[in-house]
Design an enzyme around this catalytic site. Structure first.
Site, PDB file in Angstrom:
ATOM      1  N   LYS A  53       0.839  -1.205   0.000  1.00 55.14           N
ATOM      2  CA  LYS A  53       0.000   0.000   0.000  1.00 55.14           C
ATOM      3  C   LYS A  53       0.873   1.254   0.000  1.00 55.14           C
ATOM      4  O   LYS A  53       0.594   2.217  -0.725  1.00 55.14           O
ATOM      5  CB  LYS A  53      -0.949  -0.039   1.214  1.00 55.14           C
ATOM      6  CG  LYS A  53      -2.052  -1.065   1.001  1.00 55.14           C
ATOM      7  CD  LYS A  53      -2.819  -1.460   2.262  1.00 55.14           C
ATOM      8  CE  LYS A  53      -3.710  -2.650   1.921  1.00 55.14           C
ATOM      9  NZ  LYS A  53      -4.422  -3.207   3.075  1.00 55.14           N
ATOM     10  N   GLN A  97      -4.892  -1.920   9.189  1.00 51.26           N
ATOM     11  CA  GLN A  97      -4.666  -3.225   8.568  1.00 51.26           C
ATOM     12  C   GLN A  97      -5.250  -4.336   9.446  1.00 51.26           C
ATOM     13  O   GLN A  97      -4.953  -4.413  10.636  1.00 51.26           O
ATOM     14  CB  GLN A  97      -3.151  -3.442   8.360  1.00 51.26           C
ATOM     15  CG  GLN A  97      -2.805  -4.718   7.630  1.00 51.26           C
ATOM     16  CD  GLN A  97      -3.314  -4.742   6.193  1.00 51.26           C
ATOM     17  OE1 GLN A  97      -3.189  -3.778   5.456  1.00 51.26           O
ATOM     18  NE2 GLN A  97      -3.920  -5.859   5.794  1.00 51.26           N
ATOM     19  N   ASP A 120     -11.253   2.376   3.387  1.00 48.52           N
ATOM     20  CA  ASP A 120     -11.495   0.936   3.234  1.00 48.52           C
ATOM     21  C   ASP A 120     -12.997   0.647   3.117  1.00 48.52           C
ATOM     22  O   ASP A 120     -13.399  -0.447   2.723  1.00 48.52           O
ATOM     23  CB  ASP A 120     -10.932   0.172   4.453  1.00 48.52           C
ATOM     24  CG  ASP A 120      -9.729  -0.688   4.090  1.00 48.52           C
ATOM     25  OD1 ASP A 120      -9.504  -0.907   2.885  1.00 48.52           O
ATOM     26  OD2 ASP A 120      -9.026  -1.130   5.015  1.00 48.52           O
TER      27      ASP A 120
END
Ligand code: NAD
Length: 301
Positions: A53, A97, A120
Site C-alpha cells: 500500500k 490493517q 477501506d
C-alpha cells in the site's frame, strides 16, 4: 474454448498512471492527498500488504505515513492515534490493517475512523451507504472486481452472478454492488449445500473462499466469466487462487489469474478512494453518494 485473461496488473498500472496525474492536479490546487496506514503487531502477511500500500502511494504521488505499533498496544492507545489522524487535515484516508490482535475490538476501532476518511469502506455508515446504493468509499476488493468486470464489456444487468464467500470485506459488499448493477445475485458460503448446483448457473462467478482448488471445471458453466479473489500460499511456496485455473480457463470466456488479477486492483482502489476523499475535502462533491463509485439505483428499490 480458452478464456481471455482479465489482466489486473495491466489495468492497475494504467489506473495508477491516471491517479498520479490526478494527485498532481490536486497538488496544483493546494491539496496534497495523504493516506495513513496503521499496523498493530508483526503479522508477516500484514507487513507485506502494508508495504504494498505504501509503495502504491509512492507510485501515485500520494503522501503516506505508516504507523507500526507493537502487538501489545492497548485499544485506548490505538483509538487515540485514530483520533489524532481524524483531526489531521493532511490525512485524507485512514486504513487499519486487519486482522488485529485478539485483545482489540475491531468493530470499535473501525467505528472510530472518521467516515469521511474511511477509505477501506468498513465503517458501519459506509456499509449502510453501500447497502442503499449511496456509497462514498466502495470497499477496495469488490470495487476492483467491479472494474475488472467492466473491462470485459459485459453488461452485468440481468446476469446470474454467483459469489462464493460471504465475508464482510469481499463477498457481502460484492453482492450489494452487483445487485446495485441489477445482476441476479446468489451468495454461497461454507454451509451452502451442493455448491456446484449454484456455481453451474453463474454467468459471472466470483470466488472468495480462501480454499485452493475449490472451483473445478465441472462446476463452471461454459462461457462464464470467472473472477478469482482467493490468495492461498501452497506448502511449496506457490501463490494460487481458489479456482483450478488451468482446467476452468478451458470453459470460461474470461478469467482472472492469481497472482496478477484481483490482488493489484485492491491496492489500486485504495488509492482511488484516497483521491476521492481528497477531492471531497477540496469541496467537490461533498455529500454522501456524490463521489466514488457511481451506483445506479435498482428500479423499484
Ligand atoms: P473469510 O475467511 O473471511 O471468508 C471466507 C468465506 O468463504 C466465508 O463466507 C466462508 O463461509 C466461505 N467459504 C469457506 N469455505 C468454503 C467452501 N468450501 N465453500 C463455500 N464457501 C466457503 O475470507 P476473506 O477475507 O473474504 O478472503 C477470502 C479469500 O480472498 C482469501 O483467500 C483471501 O486471501 C482472499 N482475499 C484476496 C484479496 C485480494 O485483494 N485479492 C482481498 C481480500 C481477500
Amino acid at each position: 474454448m480458452t478464456a481471455k485473461i482479465i489482466d489486473g496488473k495491466a489495468l492497475s498500472h494504467k489506473l495508477r498512471q491516471d491517479f498520479k496525474r490526478e494527485a498532481d492536479e490536486l497538488r496544483l490546487r493546494g491539496i496534497n492527498p495523504g493516506l495513513a496506514v496503521i499496523l498493530v503487531g508483526d503479522n508477516p502477511a500484514s507487513r507485506v500488504y502494508v508495504g504494498n500500500k505504501v509503495r502504491a502511494c509512492e507510485e501515485c504521488g500520494v503522501h503516506s505515513s505508516s504507523h507500526v505499533l507493537p502487538v501489545d498496544t492497548s485499544e485506548a492507545e490505538l483509538l487515540q492515534l485514530i483520533a489524532k489522524l481524524n483531526a489531521d487535515d493532511t490525512v485524507h484516508g485512514i486504513l487499519v490493517q486487519l486482522p488485529m490482535p485478539a485483545h482489540i475490538d475491531v468493530r470499535r476501532v473501525l467505528e472510530a475512523i472518521d467516515v469521511d476518511k474511511d477509505v477501506d469502506g468498513f465503517h458501519l455508515y459506509n456499509v449502510g451507504a453501500l447497502a442503499t446504493g449511496n456509497t462514498i468509499f466502495p470497499p477496495c476488493t469488490p470495487y476492483g472486481v467491479q472494474l475488472l468486470l467492466e473491462t470485459t464489456g459485459i453488461d452485468v444487468a440481468g446476469q446470474n452472478a454467483v459469489i462464493v464467500g460471504a465475508s464482510n470485506i469481499v463477498g457481502k459488499p460484492m453482492a450489494l454492488m452487483l445487485l446495485q448493477k441489477e445482476a441476479t445475485v446468489t451468495v454461497c458460503h461454507a454451509k451452502t449445500r451442493d455448491l456446484a448446483q449454484h456455481t453451474i448457473l453463474a454467468d459471472i462467478l466470483i470466488v472468495a473462499a480462501g480454499k485452493p482448488g475449490l472451483i473445478v471445471p465441472q462446476m463452471v458453466r461454459r462461457g462464464a466469466v470467472v473472477i478469482d479473489v482467493g490468495i492461498n500460499r501452497l506448502p511449496d511456496g506457490r501463490i494460487v487462487g481458489d479456482v483450478d485455473f488451468e482446467g476452468v480457463k478451458k470453459k470460461a470466456s474470461w478469467i482472472t489469474p492469481v497472482p496478477g488479477g484481483v490482488g493489484p486492483m485492491t491496492v489500486t482502489m485504495l488509492i482511488k478512494n484516497t483521491l476521492s476523499s481528497a477531492h471531497r475535502r477540496g469541496g467537490e462533491g461533498a455529500g454522501i453518494g456524490s463521489m466514488g463509485w457511481d451506483a445506479p439505483t435498482v428500479q423499484g428499490h
